[in-house]
Design a protein around this motif. Sequence first.
Motif, PDB file in Angstrom:
ATOM      1  N   THR A  98       0.842  -1.194   0.000  1.00 55.50           N
ATOM      2  CA  THR A  98       0.000   0.000   0.000  1.00 55.50           C
ATOM      3  C   THR A  98       0.881   1.250   0.000  1.00 55.50           C
ATOM      4  O   THR A  98       2.109   1.180   0.107  1.00 55.50           O
ATOM      5  N   ALA A  99       0.246   2.382  -0.085  1.00 58.69           N
ATOM      6  CA  ALA A  99       0.936   3.623   0.217  1.00 58.69           C
ATOM      7  C   ALA A  99       1.288   3.623   1.706  1.00 58.69           C
ATOM      8  O   ALA A  99       0.806   2.770   2.460  1.00 58.69           O
ATOM      9  N   VAL A 100       2.095   4.558   2.144  1.00 63.92           N
ATOM     10  CA  VAL A 100       2.433   4.679   3.566  1.00 63.92           C
ATOM     11  C   VAL A 100       1.136   4.867   4.347  1.00 63.92           C
ATOM     12  O   VAL A 100       0.293   5.686   3.988  1.00 63.92           O
ATOM     13  N   THR A 101       0.969   4.073   5.409  1.00 63.44           N
ATOM     14  CA  THR A 101      -0.317   4.046   6.093  1.00 63.44           C
ATOM     15  C   THR A 101      -0.154   3.763   7.572  1.00 63.44           C
ATOM     16  O   THR A 101       0.875   3.232   8.005  1.00 63.44           O
ATOM     17  N   ALA A 102      -1.197   4.113   8.324  1.00 63.47           N
ATOM     18  CA  ALA A 102      -1.247   3.768   9.745  1.00 63.47           C
ATOM     19  C   ALA A 102      -2.525   3.007  10.065  1.00 63.47           C
ATOM     20  O   ALA A 102      -2.897   2.866  11.227  1.00 63.47           O
ATOM     21  N   THR A 103      -3.201   2.507   9.035  1.00 61.54           N
ATOM     22  CA  THR A 103      -4.465   1.805   9.251  1.00 61.54           C
ATOM     23  C   THR A 103      -4.275   0.307   9.064  1.00 61.54           C
ATOM     24  O   THR A 103      -3.306  -0.147   8.449  1.00 61.54           O
ATOM     25  N   ARG A 104      -5.216  -0.444   9.594  1.00 61.29           N
ATOM     26  CA  ARG A 104      -5.155  -1.894   9.435  1.00 61.29           C
ATOM     27  C   ARG A 104      -5.346  -2.252   7.962  1.00 61.29           C
ATOM     28  O   ARG A 104      -6.029  -1.553   7.214  1.00 61.29           O
ATOM     29  N   CYS A 105      -4.764  -3.353   7.574  1.00 59.26           N
ATOM     30  CA  CYS A 105      -4.807  -3.716   6.161  1.00 59.26           C
ATOM     31  C   CYS A 105      -6.140  -4.362   5.793  1.00 59.26           C
ATOM     32  O   CYS A 105      -6.836  -4.926   6.630  1.00 59.26           O
ATOM     33  N   SER A 106      -6.427  -4.259   4.502  1.00 58.98           N
ATOM     34  CA  SER A 106      -7.628  -4.841   3.925  1.00 58.98           C
ATOM     35  C   SER A 106      -7.217  -5.859   2.871  1.00 58.98           C
ATOM     36  O   SER A 106      -6.159  -5.720   2.258  1.00 58.98           O
ATOM     37  N   LEU A 107      -8.052  -6.852   2.642  1.00 60.68           N
ATOM     38  CA  LEU A 107      -7.768  -7.837   1.603  1.00 60.68           C
ATOM     39  C   LEU A 107      -8.317  -7.401   0.236  1.00 60.68           C
ATOM     40  O   LEU A 107      -8.290  -8.186  -0.715  1.00 60.68           O
ATOM     41  N   SER A 108      -8.784  -6.184   0.153  1.00 58.21           N
ATOM     42  CA  SER A 108      -9.270  -5.666  -1.126  1.00 58.21           C
ATOM     43  C   SER A 108      -8.096  -5.237  -1.997  1.00 58.21           C
ATOM     44  O   SER A 108      -7.274  -4.421  -1.572  1.00 58.21           O
ATOM     45  N   PRO A 109      -8.014  -5.748  -3.219  1.00 56.59           N
ATOM     46  CA  PRO A 109      -6.908  -5.339  -4.103  1.00 56.59           C
ATOM     47  C   PRO A 109      -6.867  -3.823  -4.338  1.00 56.59           C
ATOM     48  O   PRO A 109      -5.792  -3.259  -4.558  1.00 56.59           O
TER      49      PRO A 109
END
Length: 125
Positions: A98-109
């Motif tokens: 992903t881009a730089v993030t602080a959120t939980r990941c998603s399995l959505s492409p």
Amino acid sequence: QVRLVESGGGSVQAGGSLRLSCAADGSTFNSRSMGWFRQAPGKEREGVACIDPFVNSNYADSVKGRFTISRNNAKKTLDLQMNNLDPGDTAMYSCAATAVTATRCSLSPQSFNFWGQGTQVTVSS
């Protein structure tokens, strides 16, 4: 930009194991969520597992208890240990960032911005 290169695919019999690895370049690996996705012929790409910068992970129901995702921020690598493989696991597996993030990941492409070329996994019965 993030360049991702997968390795470790191959052919295995049902019940066997494989370990996929993904090597990333760039200086912000530890600030990105990483994921493994797969696509079988004639099917849509589906999320297999993802892991966020805080090492929280999500798994598709179909692989829970069989696959384990892990990351090594010092080496900038992402792994997927796959055990008890089934012919239904046959697909092209790709790693993504992903881009730089602080959120939980998603399995959505759609949540992922950078993709590797993929490595083929074939499971025979």
